[in-house]
Design a protein around this motif. Sequence first.
Motif, PDB file in Angstrom:
ATOM      1  N   THR A   1       0.818  -1.210   0.000  1.00  0.00           N
ATOM      2  CA  THR A   1       0.000   0.000   0.000  1.00  0.00           C
ATOM      3  C   THR A   1       0.852   1.260   0.000  1.00  0.00           C
ATOM      4  OG1 THR A   1      -1.658  -1.210   1.280  1.00  0.00           O
ATOM      5  CG2 THR A   1      -1.875   1.198   1.192  1.00  0.00           C
ATOM      6  N   ALA A   2       1.922   1.263   0.792  1.00  0.00           N
ATOM      7  CA  ALA A   2       2.724   2.477   0.927  1.00  0.00           C
ATOM      8  C   ALA A   2       4.174   2.134   1.205  1.00  0.00           C
ATOM      9  CB  ALA A   2       2.172   3.365   2.042  1.00  0.00           C
ATOM     10  N   ILE A   3       5.080   2.991   0.734  1.00  0.00           N
ATOM     11  CA  ILE A   3       6.515   2.831   0.965  1.00  0.00           C
ATOM     12  C   ILE A   3       7.072   4.156   1.461  1.00  0.00           C
ATOM     13  CG2 ILE A   3       8.758   2.360  -0.100  1.00  0.00           C
ATOM     14  CD1 ILE A   3       7.311   0.673  -2.179  1.00  0.00           C
ATOM     15  N   VAL A   4       7.808   4.104   2.553  1.00  0.00           N
ATOM     16  CA  VAL A   4       8.498   5.287   3.067  1.00  0.00           C
ATOM     17  C   VAL A   4       9.956   5.173   2.667  1.00  0.00           C
ATOM     18  CG1 VAL A   4       9.148   6.616   5.099  1.00  0.00           C
ATOM     19  CG2 VAL A   4       6.902   5.517   4.997  1.00  0.00           C
ATOM     20  N   THR A   5      10.423   6.110   1.862  1.00  0.00           N
ATOM     21  CA  THR A   5      11.794   6.041   1.351  1.00  0.00           C
ATOM     22  C   THR A   5      12.791   6.817   2.195  1.00  0.00           C
ATOM     23  OG1 THR A   5      11.379   7.950  -0.076  1.00  0.00           O
ATOM     24  CG2 THR A   5      10.940   5.785  -1.010  1.00  0.00           C
ATOM     25  N   ASP A   6      12.298   7.662   3.092  1.00  0.00           N
ATOM     26  CA  ASP A   6      13.216   8.470   3.905  1.00  0.00           C
ATOM     27  C   ASP A   6      12.550   8.769   5.241  1.00  0.00           C
ATOM     28  OD1 ASP A   6      15.199  10.044   4.866  1.00  0.00           O
ATOM     29  OD2 ASP A   6      14.931  11.683   3.460  1.00  0.00           O
ATOM     30  N   GLN A   7      13.159   8.309   6.340  1.00  0.00           N
ATOM     31  CA  GLN A   7      12.574   8.505   7.661  1.00  0.00           C
ATOM     32  C   GLN A   7      12.939   9.845   8.286  1.00  0.00           C
ATOM     33  OE1 GLN A   7      12.676   5.093  10.344  1.00  0.00           O
ATOM     34  NE2 GLN A   7      13.425   3.800   8.670  1.00  0.00           N
ATOM     35  N   ARG A   8      13.797  10.596   7.607  1.00  0.00           N
ATOM     36  CA  ARG A   8      14.196  11.893   8.156  1.00  0.00           C
ATOM     37  C   ARG A   8      13.045  12.896   8.048  1.00  0.00           C
ATOM     38  NH1 ARG A   8      19.438  12.658   4.495  1.00  0.00           N
ATOM     39  NH2 ARG A   8      17.823  12.018   3.004  1.00  0.00           N
TER      40      ARG A   8
END
Length: 516
Positions: free
Chosen positions: A80-87
């Motif tokens: 459903t969703a992808i987070v590419t950067d946690q900053r």
Amino acid sequence: MAVVVEQTVPFDASALDLKNPTRWATILPLMRPSVRATKTPKNQTILIDEAQAESKSVGIAAIGNLGNFSSKLLDDKQITAIVTDQRGSGVLTAQDVDYAIKKAGLKLAHGLVVVRSGKEMHVEVHESDLVEIEVTSEVEMDHVIHLINNATDSCRASVHRTTELLKIFAKQSSTAYSRFHVEKADGNPAIVHAGGQTLGFQKAKHAIERDLKHVLKFREPQTVQVTVSVHYSDVNGLSRLENYILAKDIAEYLESKLIPYRLSHSTILDHKELARGFAVSICPLPVELLSAQPKPKAHQAAATSETSERSTAAVASSSNMTFDDAQVRGRIQAGCQAVIDDEPRITEYDTIVGDGDCGYTLRDGAKQVLAFIENKDLSQLPQVVGDLVLDLEVNMGGTSGALYCIFLTALAASLASEDSVPKALQSALTQLMKYTRARLADRTMMDALIPFIDTLNKSNDAQAAVAEAEKGVEGTKKMEAQLGRSAYLDESTTQGVPDPGAYGLLVLLKAMSSAA
């Protein structure tokens, strides 16, 4: 399997620019038009697949390590969703991801699972419809994603059943990593196994069995019927053929132990550890949560789509040529025995310029052929060759094994349709060349095969054909490798050493042509 030297690293991490979140926000929507980028409440970029709005399963949000994304995240259309950067302006939480997905208009009727790459394996239930699992590697992340998407229907439709699955994974999963080393061990290419033990590499089968034994020993005694989920990842780009070999060897090992299983795969780029290799992750799960995959049905191998129908029909019918059992048997036995006898020399050459397994592969293949034809009627040669391929596909590994199987599959058909052996060999060579980029002067077995078949067709003289094949093999001593494992080595390493695959084929052809 790969021998790793510095030249095998295809691109530097800085050149790929994988740690640039903007790059991912551009690439993924191009690959999947239903994906669009948005922001979490703390200003992290999140890529949401709007096609999952009507999903009948739990949603999956993956929070990975920037720069080390795997093919599972790129290819799996059920995420459903992808987070590419946690900053961002604060620590990214599962609630932040859930909020961003809902704000984008997606209503996940069956709840959301957040899979995060972190430092410690654990599961946390945040709300009745929101659960998070933290894993310690990309391999485990890929494994979890595969499990959720391939669980039973009742499990995938319930966040509570999925939570049960995740808790079992956190408690009972085990992972082993192996990577190839630049040095050699016991005269063979070296591979560093789980636990840091460095051993000489001879066959993929032995290497993968060692890792499977390592991960399976951590299995707890089971009180219910289980399916063992097995996920393997090739690290930093093993070839497709090598991945097929790994999958076959994993499946054969599990079947030999009567272990019900479900097998999955992904490719991982790891720019912290540049060596190529593979990883295996296993987890036993109750059959109510994961069913075993069915065994593949027996199939008839086919060289190409255009020859598949012709092969089946032609091999089954009468041939345009007649074959004398004693003469054919004598040539095959002479060729195979010559390969078996010359295995040490082939292995010596391949130890210098390759993986060190070419001699073993050809020797084992020759032994398999001798055993197979023992009680066969070789006057029905096209049919026997066709049946032989099905046997070799299972028992003859390596790149050379695959090429021999492709060639022999095509040869089985052409022996039935052509009116001479030279024409049949030429037809099979034409089909083989559709499956490999190797040509003359690429320093491969083709440097022996092509001149042999071309000369045989022009002169109908087997000895003249062998002489041209011998010239081709001799020429490989001075060639720079373009394909295969030798291409990874410095040119100075291969000079003066013939290509092992070409030399092994020459041994076979010379003995077969000289047999009475």
